[in-house]
Each structure stands twice: as C-alpha cells, then as structure tokens.
Design a protein around this motif. Structure first.
Motif, PDB file in Angstrom:
ATOM      1  N   LYS A 218       0.822  -1.207   0.000  1.00  0.00           N
ATOM      2  CA  LYS A 218       0.000   0.000   0.000  1.00  0.00           C
ATOM      3  C   LYS A 218       0.856   1.256   0.000  1.00  0.00           C
TER       4      LYS A 218
ATOM      5  N   SER B  88      -3.204  -0.928  -4.865  1.00  0.00           N
ATOM      6  CA  SER B  88      -4.558  -0.980  -4.328  1.00  0.00           C
ATOM      7  C   SER B  88      -4.816  -2.320  -3.649  1.00  0.00           C
ATOM      8  N   GLN B  89      -5.897  -2.380  -2.847  1.00  0.00           N
ATOM      9  CA  GLN B  89      -6.259  -3.626  -2.165  1.00  0.00           C
ATOM     10  C   GLN B  89      -6.561  -4.727  -3.170  1.00  0.00           C
TER      11      GLN B  89
ATOM     12  N   THR C 178      -6.201 -10.252   3.366  1.00  0.00           N
ATOM     13  CA  THR C 178      -7.042  -9.187   3.925  1.00  0.00           C
ATOM     14  C   THR C 178      -6.986  -9.057   5.449  1.00  0.00           C
TER      15      THR C 178
ATOM     16  N   GLN D  94     -12.349  -4.137  -0.866  1.00  0.00           N
ATOM     17  CA  GLN D  94     -12.118  -2.771  -1.324  1.00  0.00           C
ATOM     18  C   GLN D  94     -13.429  -2.069  -1.651  1.00  0.00           C
TER      19      GLN D  94
END
Length: 420
Positions: free
Chosen positions: A54, A59-60, A249, A392
């Motif tokens: 990050k 991005s996620q 995650t 996200q």
C-alpha cells in the motif's frame, strides 16, 4: 449414475504395518522438511507485505491479485506436472521445485528497491509466478510420493505432515513480522529462502527414487466425470479460498480495525494455524480407521467454517462490533473446522479413482495429487482476488461473509448427496 456408488462408503483400508521401513522413515523426513520450509516461505507475507505494498501505491484489489496469481500459476503447474510426473520423475520434481522456489523467495525480498507503482507490481507478479511453478512441482510430487509409500494409511500420514504445515504457518507470520520490524523488508525473505534452499541437498540425499510406468488410459477428464470427485473438489476449493482470503485481507483489517502492529498480526494468525496443525493427526487417524465418517467430517467441518467466517468480521447484519477476542475465537474455530474438512478429501479422491477403474500406481497418484493441488490453488486464487475486490468495494466483514456462504454451499451439496 448410481448415487449409492457415488457417495457410498469407501472400502476399509488394510491394516498398516506396525513398523515403518527405512524408505518410509526417510520419506516422512523429506515430506516434513518440504511442508515446514515451504509454509514458512509462503506465510511470511501476511503480516507486513499488504501494508508495505500500500505504501508503494498498490490498491487492495491488486494486492489480492499478487497473492492470487501465485495460486493461479500453481493451478496450471499442478495439472501439467501431475499429468507427466512419471516421465519427469517425482524426486527430480521435488528437488528442482524447491530450488526454484527458494531462489524466487530470496529475490522477492529485494523488490522494495524498485520503483513504486507499475514496475513494483509487474516484478512482484513475475516473481510470484515463477515461485509458484517451483512450489507446484514440489507439492504435487510430495502428495503422490506419500500416496505411493503409504497406500494404506494416507490420511494418517497427511495428517502427520500437516503438523509441519501448521508449524510453518504458525512460525511464518510472527517470524516474518519480527524480522520485518527488526531488520526491514529484505531479511524475512532472505532468511526463509535460505531455509528452503537447505532442504534441496537434504531431499536429494534421503529421498528414495521411484520407478513407474506411464499410463495412457488415465486422464484428468476421465477423473472429473465422477460426481463424487467434483463434490470433493468443490469442498477443497472453498477451504483454500477461505485461507487465501485471510492471507490477503486479515492483516489490514487487524491493523485498521483492531489497532494491531505487524508483529501482533503475526501472533493473531497463530490462532488459525495452531489448531489446524494440532488437530490434523487426530483427524487423519480417524479418517483412515473409519472411512465411512469422512463425508460427515467434511459436512460438520464445512458448517463450522461457514458460521465462523460469518462471525469473523462479523457480518453487519448481526450488529456486533468488531472485537479482538471474537476475531481470535473465530480464527481458532476456522483452524479446527478447515482441518476436519480437508484431511479426508485426498484419501477420498484416491479411493474414488481406484473404485472407478484407475490403476494403482504413480500415474494415478500423480493425476489425483495434480487435481487436488490445482483445485486448492484455484481457491487460493479466488479467495485473495475476489475477496480483495469485495473488501475494497464494501468491507472485510461482508467479504468474510461471502467466504462463509461458499463453505455453506459446499456443505449443502455434500449433505444432499449423502441423504440421496
């Protein structure tokens, strides 16, 4: 199609020998070294890499792809290498796979020195892809070799091997988090890559060679025509999807929602891997001693997995605030339930193949282990990529609920077939 034949009880295995041969002991040592070192290398990314990525503008969803591409390449590699394991040689595949995987692990540790953005992402994807091919060669061969050397108690042996898988998963996150906080980004990968490389001469020395004759009658297409095989594959897919989702995650959720450090996230992940490793040999023995309960192990384990994922966040519909104790408790339940569901699957796939005319030998074991590894990898690709996208777009809580729904769907399918 005969449903009774399709989901009927597997024939009871012959009584295993009371004393292991020298070849079996050496194989156990080799497989244990592969499981332990490979899982440490795989699991060190979880506590710190997502947050580090990050910082580099990733991005996620793209972080999920970096995790997931590893599984996608493992999927392709497992199918190809499982098909041609006899021609290539099981021992060569293991040694060569470990060598490639160790080199890529070390190389991944120096990617923080490249430019942010696109260059970093591309190099991460390339390195992970090559690493995955090496990993698929070692793991696919190790499953086939285990089935060859321990044909009558494969679930027990795999359960024992999962102790070392669990140890690798337990030590990897806290070790990676501690090395990252103490020495920076490079050292976790250099250390674990060298540890994996040390298994190359070890396995080259102690692993026996296996002679086998290729079979032109066996194919993945024929194997996948059985409903029982497809249902087991779906169970395996949901299990690995959940694990892959957590890899990509959980650390960001724990850092942002639970205010934990990278090192603490590594300790948090022990709540998942410790019960998994501890329960594996127990469920392995039960699976081999009572083959008729394997399908019920998958049902009960899958239901517990579904419930625990729904409360991991927890789902917003429950109106329960995210709390550390609840997250830890649900991770413990996930660890036990995934173990209960996973341990019987490989033995059931082998039994089903033999019941449907596949000859007993390395060729069939290569197909089954390749299919198992491929489906597992498909879940490991789906979990991080789709889970990362949902996280996200919505949040971690809803994404975990999707994983729970998948596990529940697998339970429904298996339970319906049992009742039928």
């Amino acid at each position: 199609m005969d449903i009774d034949e399709d989901m009927g009880d597997s024939s009871a295995p012959e009584a295993p020998a009371t004393k292991m041969s020298r070849q079996q002991i050496l194989t156990l040592i080799a497989m244990a070294s592969i499981n332990f070192s490979s899982m440490i290398c795989y699991s060190i990314l979880g506590p710190f890499f997502p947050n580090e990525a990050k910082k580099k503008g990733v991005s996620q969803a793209m972080i999920g792809l970096i995790f997931g591409i590893y599984a996608l390449c493992t999927l392709v590699g497992s199918l190809i290498l499982g098909k041609y394991i006899v021609q290539i040689g099981a021992k060569f595949m293991i040694v060569a796979g470990l060598f490639v995987s160790s080199g890529c692990t070390v190389l991944f540790g120096f990617l923080d020195q490249v430019s942010d953005g696109t260059v970093f992402i591309v190099l991460c994807l390339i390195t992970r892809c090559i690493n995955a091919i090496g990993f698929s060669a070692a793991v696919t061969s190790s499953f086939a070799v285990s089935g060859k050397v321990f044909p009558d108690n494969i679930a027990t042996v795999l359960g024992f091997m999962e102790i070392f898988t669990g140890l690798g998963l337990i030590l990897g996150p806290p070790l990676g988090g501690w090395l990252y906080q103490s020495f920076g980004y490079e050292i976790p990968f250099v250390f674990t890559g060298c540890l994996l490389f040390a298994t190359v001469p070890l396995n080259l020395w102690i692993l026996p060679s296996f002679d086998a004759v290729p079979s032109s009658q066996n194919s993945f297409l024929r194997l996948c025509t059985r409903i029982k095989i497809l249902l087991i594959c779906f169970v395996v897919f949901t299990l690995s999807s959940g694990l892959g989702f957590l890899d990509a995650t959980l650390s960001i959720f724990a850092i942002e929602k639970l205010n934990l450090s990278a090192g603490s996230v590594g300790l948090l992940m022990i709540g998942l891997s410790l019960p998994y490793g501890a329960a594996s040999p127990v469920f392995g023995v039960i699976s081999d001693k009572y083959p008729s309960v394997r399908k019920w192990m998958m049902v009960v384990g899958g239901m517990a997995t579904a419930v625990s994922f729904c409360f991991l966040g927890p789902l917003p519909v429950f109106h329960i605030r995210s709390q550390l104790w609840l997250t830890v408790l649900m991770l413990i339940v996930v660890g036990f339930s995934l173990c209960m569901s996973c341990i019987p699957t490989f033995a059931e796939m082998i039994a089903c193949a033999h019941e449907n005319g596949f000859e007993e030998g390395m060729s069939t074991l290569g197909l089954v282990s390749g299919l198992f590894s491929a489906v597992w990898s498909a879940g490991m690709f789906f979990g991080p990529t789709i889970g990362g996208y949902i996280t996200q777009t919505l949040n971690f809580e809803w994404s975990a609920g999707v994983q729970g729904a998948l596990a529940f769907l697998a339970v429904r399918k298996i339970n319906f077939r049992i009742k039928a």
